[in-house]
Design a protein around this motif. Structure first.
Motif, PDB file in Angstrom:
ATOM      1  N   SER A  32      -0.798  -1.221   8.100  1.00  0.00           N
ATOM      2  CA  SER A  32       0.417  -1.749   8.727  1.00  0.00           C
ATOM      3  C   SER A  32       0.074  -2.697   9.864  1.00  0.00           C
ATOM      4  CB  SER A  32       1.275  -0.600   9.269  1.00  0.00           C
ATOM      5  OG  SER A  32       1.673   0.272   8.243  1.00  0.00           O
TER       6      SER A  32
ATOM      7  N   CYS B  92      12.732   6.629  10.633  1.00  0.00           N
ATOM      8  CA  CYS B  92      11.470   7.375  10.633  1.00  0.00           C
ATOM      9  C   CYS B  92      11.708   8.882  10.677  1.00  0.00           C
ATOM     10  CB  CYS B  92      10.640   6.925  11.845  1.00  0.00           C
ATOM     11  SG  CYS B  92       8.941   7.493  11.825  1.00  0.00           S
TER      12      CYS B  92
ATOM     13  N   ARG C 137       6.099   8.334   5.923  1.00  0.00           N
ATOM     14  CA  ARG C 137       5.586   7.554   4.787  1.00  0.00           C
ATOM     15  C   ARG C 137       6.672   6.667   4.176  1.00  0.00           C
ATOM     16  NH1 ARG C 137       3.896  10.547  -0.657  1.00  0.00           N
ATOM     17  NH2 ARG C 137       6.169  10.771  -0.669  1.00  0.00           N
TER      18      ARG C 137
ATOM     19  N   THR D 272       9.269   5.421   5.504  1.00  0.00           N
ATOM     20  CA  THR D 272       9.629   4.331   6.410  1.00  0.00           C
ATOM     21  C   THR D 272       8.644   3.173   6.275  1.00  0.00           C
ATOM     22  OG1 THR D 272      10.573   5.935   7.956  1.00  0.00           O
ATOM     23  CG2 THR D 272      10.117   3.739   8.813  1.00  0.00           C
ATOM     24  N   ILE D 273       7.374   3.491   6.093  1.00  0.00           N
ATOM     25  CA  ILE D 273       6.362   2.445   5.875  1.00  0.00           C
ATOM     26  C   ILE D 273       6.688   1.662   4.606  1.00  0.00           C
ATOM     27  CG2 ILE D 273       3.923   2.010   5.370  1.00  0.00           C
ATOM     28  CD1 ILE D 273       3.250   4.472   7.074  1.00  0.00           C
TER      29      ILE D 273
ATOM     30  N   GLY E 161       9.576  -0.712   5.261  1.00  0.00           N
ATOM     31  CA  GLY E 161       9.128  -1.847   6.057  1.00  0.00           C
ATOM     32  C   GLY E 161       8.348  -2.857   5.249  1.00  0.00           C
ATOM     33  N   ASP E 162       7.454  -2.387   4.385  1.00  0.00           N
ATOM     34  CA  ASP E 162       6.655  -3.294   3.546  1.00  0.00           C
ATOM     35  C   ASP E 162       7.535  -4.117   2.617  1.00  0.00           C
ATOM     36  OD1 ASP E 162       4.199  -2.668   4.595  1.00  0.00           O
ATOM     37  OD2 ASP E 162       3.715  -1.148   3.107  1.00  0.00           O
TER      38      ASP E 162
ATOM     39  N   THR F  33       7.938  -5.893   9.628  1.00  0.00           N
ATOM     40  CA  THR F  33       6.675  -5.500  10.255  1.00  0.00           C
ATOM     41  C   THR F  33       6.878  -4.331  11.207  1.00  0.00           C
ATOM     42  OG1 THR F  33       5.754  -7.737  10.093  1.00  0.00           O
ATOM     43  CG2 THR F  33       4.791  -6.281  11.732  1.00  0.00           C
TER      44      THR F  33
ATOM     45  N   SER G  37       7.460  -0.939   9.517  1.00  0.00           N
ATOM     46  CA  SER G  37       6.246  -0.324   8.953  1.00  0.00           C
ATOM     47  C   SER G  37       5.256   0.100  10.028  1.00  0.00           C
ATOM     48  CB  SER G  37       5.561  -1.285   7.977  1.00  0.00           C
ATOM     49  OG  SER G  37       5.071  -2.432   8.645  1.00  0.00           O
TER      50      SER G  37
ATOM     51  N   SER H  73       3.401   4.386  11.534  1.00  0.00           N
ATOM     52  CA  SER H  73       2.009   4.448  11.069  1.00  0.00           C
ATOM     53  C   SER H  73       1.080   5.222  12.002  1.00  0.00           C
ATOM     54  CB  SER H  73       1.482   3.036  10.809  1.00  0.00           C
ATOM     55  OG  SER H  73       2.214   2.419   9.777  1.00  0.00           O
TER      56      SER H  73
ATOM     57  N   PRO I 200       0.579  -5.983   2.738  1.00  0.00           N
ATOM     58  CA  PRO I 200       1.680  -5.060   2.403  1.00  0.00           C
ATOM     59  C   PRO I 200       1.718  -4.670   0.935  1.00  0.00           C
ATOM     60  CG  PRO I 200       2.527  -7.240   3.024  1.00  0.00           C
ATOM     61  CD  PRO I 200       1.084  -7.209   3.390  1.00  0.00           C
TER      62      PRO I 200
ATOM     63  N   GLN J 286      -0.912  -2.028   0.563  1.00  0.00           N
ATOM     64  CA  GLN J 286      -0.444  -0.781   1.144  1.00  0.00           C
ATOM     65  C   GLN J 286       0.593  -0.101   0.245  1.00  0.00           C
ATOM     66  OE1 GLN J 286       1.806  -0.850   4.944  1.00  0.00           O
ATOM     67  NE2 GLN J 286       0.320   0.656   5.674  1.00  0.00           N
TER      68      GLN J 286
END
Length: 538
Positions: A56, A110, A116, A118-119, A122-123, A153, A156, A160, A218, A221
């Protein structure tokens, strides 16, 4: 100083005091032999998954390096109308404004969807922004794409370091969390050399190709993030203790109840007790940072660290390296791109080294040393730049001296303000405020980036060729930050995440109670439910 204990795990130096919780965990850690993190397959897998989470941080690094490279390209500048001053600042700060737009939502996402997921969200938003930027037809479209990129950004980034600190193996937590922000430079390296490689491509593709490549990290990821387990602390807070224990058994005990069961039971009991004492995360708001002396002090650290990470003079080089190099007589596009790429490679490896030794120093020592060294570097940098300008940039040795100071400055910065802030923040923030605190820190950073994006550009333009006068501002800022750090920062090393509360005058989780408590997940009555947690006292 010892970097690894007899079990092959990262450890603090012998000079540091270790709390009861740390002693308890160290006693329960299975003895897998020296350098077990390189030998045991479950630890290797867990640390590789933590690297996936840390990707991230590559997005911000790639973006900053990308803009440094693009600004050195005449074709890019011509396409956007040769932006200068505030117009250039708007381009740089498009990502900042996008991040600020996400501020009201990201911690709620989050805490509701999990770290996880939420990441992943974001990506996906970030990739949409990259597509818009790569297809931009004018300045307005390019600016809108920057807003979308910034929003994705930040969504994500916030979960993290939180996920890493809550999931990593107990004795690896300091190093693994510190490694998170070193990936900023990993992204920056790719961004710098991609722009260098496309500098002579004909037409608009010289800058569109680097923009497209921003989606690389991203996408990588997203491809691997589903293999990353959710935070056990988040699962316990949602009444899903069986899943949490299963994850800890797999990644902290290799599914061996006989060897690692006691460690996992202790971790589960400590997590459960801490979350019960804090209540459910969903019942907390940002106003809780103002309700107690301990939380107000935490808020001060969150804001101060977010400020220092952007306002210690590093923003001058991160986004305006091209102008800094102009000020010392380096004007060739190729030379600028090589310096940009070389500086990021240097920063990545030196910050990675510092991440691996973070457990060998006290937190306060690292912060104070970093501020002191940055101050010295900026003083020398300013003096050399002044002399260089007065001699009409005719002595190359002076310009090389300034360049050397930039490298020494970044070594000083990385020692205290690359990986360490996320170690420190995840330690001082309790579970219920951890995502919110990281979100505030990111917001402060982005607000400071507005200054870096607009004021730095205008100041460098207006003072040229005497740009060195502006460096005096950063000498003063570093001096003030050093004094504040020396008199206000508390030490947190040698404690578990749940025990750091005691440095804020709060009662930590009682280790004796945890040791004697048998954490049961055989029935729903013995596992903390959402209802019981929400009714527990603060």
């Amino acid at each position: 100083m010892k970097f690894f204990n007899k079990k092959g795990d990262a450890t603090a130096s012998s000079e540091q005091k270790v709390s009861k919780g740390e002693e308890e965990i160290n006693a329960l850690l299975p003895d897998y032999g020296k350098y077990s993190f390189l030998k045991k397959s479950f630890l290797i897998k867990l640390n590789l998954l933590m690297f996936v989470v840390s990707l991230s941080s590559t997005n911000n690094g790639y973006d900053g390096s990308l803009l440094n490279g693009l600004q050195a390209m005449p074709k890019y500048n011509k396409y956007l109308g040769n932006p200068t001053g505030a117009v250039m600042g708007a381009i740089n700060n498009g990502v900042v404004f996008g991040s600020l737009l996400s501020f009201p939502f990201v911690s709620k996402i989050c805490d509701y969807f999990g770290r996880r997921n939420t990441i992943i969200i974001g990506d996906m938003i970030l990739i949409i922004g990259v597509i818009l930027q790569s297809c931009s037809q004018n300045y307005a479209m390019f600016l809108v794409s920057r807003l979308v990129i910034g929003f994705g950004t930040n969504v994500s980034v916030v979960p993290s370091p939180t996920l890493m600190s809550e999931l990593t193996y107990p004795s690896h937590r300091q190093v693994v969390t510190a490694v998170y922000n070193t990936c900023w430079y990993l992204g920056a390296i790719i961004g710098a050399w991609v722009t260098f490689g496309t500098r002579n491509v004909s037409g608009e593709w010289c800058w569109r190709i680097p923009s497209i490549c921003m989606a690389f990290w991203p996408v990588v990821q997203l491809a691997f993030i589903l293999f990353v387990p959710e935070s056990p602390r988040w699962l316990v807070s949602k009444g899903r203790s069986e899943e949490a224990r299963s994850i800890l058994m797999k990644y902290h005990a290799d599914n061996n109840e006989e060897v690692g069961g006691a460690l996992v039971d202790f971790e589960m009991a400590e997590i459960s007790a801490a979350i019960q004492a804090e209540q459910m995360a969903d019942n907390f708001s940002y106003t809780d940072f103002l309700k107690t002396p301990g939380n107000r002090k935490r808020l001060y650290y969150v804001v101060f660290i977010g400020f220092a990470m952007q306002m210690s003079g590093n923003g001058l080089v991160s986004y305006y390296l091209s102008k800094v190099l102009d000020s010392i007589g380096i004007t060739s596009t190729d030379e600028k791109l090589v310096v940009n790429g070389g500086l990021n490679i240097y920063n990545y490896f030196i910050s990675l080294f510092f991440a691996f030794i973070v457990g060998s120093f006290k937190r306060r020592t690292m912060f104070i040393t970093s501020f002191s060294a940055m101050l010295v570097c900026y003083v020398i940098w300013t003096v050399l730049s002044c002399i260089n300008q007065k001699r009409n940039f005719e002595e190359k040795s002076l310009g090389q001296g300034v360049l050397a100071m930039i490298f020494f400055y970044y070594a000083s910065y990385n020692f205290g303000f690359n990986g360490l802030p996320y170690v420190y923040l995840t330690e001082i923030l309790p579970f219920t405020l951890r995502a919110k605190g990281i979100n505030i820190q990111q917001c402060v950073q982005q607000i400071c980036s507005v200054y870096n994006g607009f004021v730095n550009s205008v100041a460098m333009d207006n003072m040229y060729p005497s740009s060195w006068r502006y460096y005096i501002v950063w000498v003063c800022v570093n001096a003030v930050e050093l004094v504040l750090c020396y008199f206000t920062f508390v030490e947190t090393s040698g404690r578990t995440l749940e025990e750091v509360a005691e440095v804020f005058g709060e009662k930590p989780v009682e280790i004796a109670d945890i040791r004697d408590k048998k954490f049961s997940i055989e029935t729903h009555e013995h596992s903390p439910s959402s209802e019981s947690l929400s009714q527990s006292p603060v």
